[in-house]
Design an enzyme around this catalytic site. Structure first.
Site, PDB file in Angstrom:
ATOM      1  N   PRO A  19       0.804  -1.221   0.000  1.00 15.20           N
ATOM      2  CA  PRO A  19       0.000   0.000   0.000  1.00 15.20           C
ATOM      3  C   PRO A  19       0.836   1.269   0.000  1.00 15.20           C
ATOM      4  CG  PRO A  19      -0.110  -1.077   2.144  1.00 15.20           C
ATOM      5  CD  PRO A  19       0.587  -2.018   1.214  1.00 15.20           C
ATOM      6  N   ASN A  20       0.349   2.222  -0.755  1.00 13.47           N
ATOM      7  CA  ASN A  20       0.889   3.572  -0.865  1.00 13.47           C
ATOM      8  C   ASN A  20       2.175   3.666  -1.663  1.00 13.47           C
ATOM      9  OD1 ASN A  20      -1.226   4.776   0.694  1.00 13.47           O
ATOM     10  ND2 ASN A  20      -0.258   3.886   2.500  1.00 13.47           N
ATOM     11  N   ARG A  27       4.678  11.141  -2.216  1.00  9.53           N
ATOM     12  CA  ARG A  27       4.363  10.940  -0.794  1.00  9.53           C
ATOM     13  C   ARG A  27       5.640  11.024   0.037  1.00  9.53           C
ATOM     14  NH1 ARG A  27       3.921   5.644   2.365  1.00  9.53           N
ATOM     15  NH2 ARG A  27       3.164   6.377   4.368  1.00  9.53           N
ATOM     16  N   TYR A  32      10.996   8.961   1.467  1.00 10.25           N
ATOM     17  CA  TYR A  32      11.021   7.918   0.439  1.00 10.25           C
ATOM     18  C   TYR A  32      11.736   8.324  -0.846  1.00 10.25           C
ATOM     19  CZ  TYR A  32       7.510   6.012   3.565  1.00 10.25           C
ATOM     20  OH  TYR A  32       6.863   5.530   4.671  1.00 10.25           O
ATOM     21  N   ASN A  87       8.100  -5.386  -0.689  1.00  6.93           N
ATOM     22  CA  ASN A  87       8.010  -4.247   0.217  1.00  6.93           C
ATOM     23  C   ASN A  87       6.552  -4.208   0.648  1.00  6.93           C
ATOM     24  OD1 ASN A  87       7.743  -1.803   1.528  1.00  6.93           O
ATOM     25  ND2 ASN A  87       9.067  -0.696   0.108  1.00  6.93           N
ATOM     26  N   ALA A  90       3.081  -0.645   4.959  1.00  3.46           N
ATOM     27  CA  ALA A  90       2.542  -0.681   6.320  1.00  3.46           C
ATOM     28  C   ALA A  90       2.064  -2.076   6.729  1.00  3.46           C
ATOM     29  CB  ALA A  90       1.408   0.327   6.456  1.00  3.46           C
ATOM     30  N   GLU A 111      12.780  -9.109   1.867  1.00  2.00           N
ATOM     31  CA  GLU A 111      11.984  -7.965   2.316  1.00  2.00           C
ATOM     32  C   GLU A 111      12.768  -6.681   2.101  1.00  2.00           C
ATOM     33  OE1 GLU A 111       9.601  -6.491   6.335  1.00  2.00           O
ATOM     34  OE2 GLU A 111      11.080  -8.085   6.504  1.00  2.00           O
ATOM     35  N   HIS A 113      12.635  -2.318   2.454  1.00  2.00           N
ATOM     36  CA  HIS A 113      12.033  -1.073   2.924  1.00  2.00           C
ATOM     37  C   HIS A 113      12.924   0.064   2.448  1.00  2.00           C
ATOM     38  CE1 HIS A 113       9.046  -3.032   5.391  1.00  2.00           C
ATOM     39  NE2 HIS A 113       9.998  -3.878   5.741  1.00  2.00           N
ATOM     40  N   ARG A 120      12.577   4.907  12.650  1.00  2.00           N
ATOM     41  CA  ARG A 120      11.332   5.679  12.532  1.00  2.00           C
ATOM     42  C   ARG A 120      10.459   5.454  13.759  1.00  2.00           C
ATOM     43  NH1 ARG A 120       8.747   5.121   6.877  1.00  2.00           N
ATOM     44  NH2 ARG A 120       7.618   6.922   7.699  1.00  2.00           N
TER      45      ARG A 120
END
Length: 158
Positions: A19-20, A27, A32, A87, A90, A111, A113, A120
């Site tokens: 998502p996103n 964003r 990012y 990735n 969330a 994985e 990110h 964070r």
């Protein structure tokens, strides 16, 4: 295993973005970066070509669509893959269902990110996927995808 999937080297690497990630470039660019999802997918395909693999890219904002695509990557699925680079966005921090789907297909999982999730907010520090991943790359920007594709090819070569 069906005939067309008997040689994993012939199967693509699957890159899944959660998502996103379709909003990359606009964003939170301070977190990012300014590269877009198209840039990420192009980087993955170019890197895949360099290491001898085609790359299928998939992005979804819904958990169910991601799970369905993971299931399709199984050797009995309709779009089998040799390994998965993901990735989860969330969903890393919330989705036991995605973690279970990744485990069920019995493929190497890498994985990624873009940001360093451990630097964070506290809620981002835990990922359900990390415990079953072959490797976790965080905080390398979109180059993390390059590293994940290269590592997937290296693991599959062994």
């Amino acid at each position: 295993m069906t005939e067309h999937t008997s040689d994993k080297a012939q199967l693509p690497l699957l890159v899944i973005n959660g998502p996103n990630l379709n909003m990359l470039g606009t964003r939170n660019p301070e977190v990012y970066g300014r590269q877009t999802l198209t840039d990420v997918e192009q980087l993955c395909r170019e890197t895949g070509s360099e290491v001898g693999y085609s790359v299928d890219c998939f992005q979804a904002n819904s958990e169910g669509a991601i799970i369905d695509r993971i299931h399709a990557a199984h050797h009995t699925g309709d779009a089998p893959a040799a390994a998965i680079v993901i990735n989860p966005g969330a969903y890393s921090h919330t989705s036991v269902a995605i973690r279970d789907a990744l485990e069920a297909v019995e493929l190497p999982v890498f994985e990624v990110h873009i940001s360093n999730i451990h630097a964070r907010e506290e809620f981002r520090h835990h990922s359900f996927v990390s415990a079953i991943a072959t490797a976790v790359i965080a905080g390398a920007g979109i180059n993390g995808y390059r590293y994940a594709v290269e590592q997937a090819a290296a693991v599959l070569a062994n």
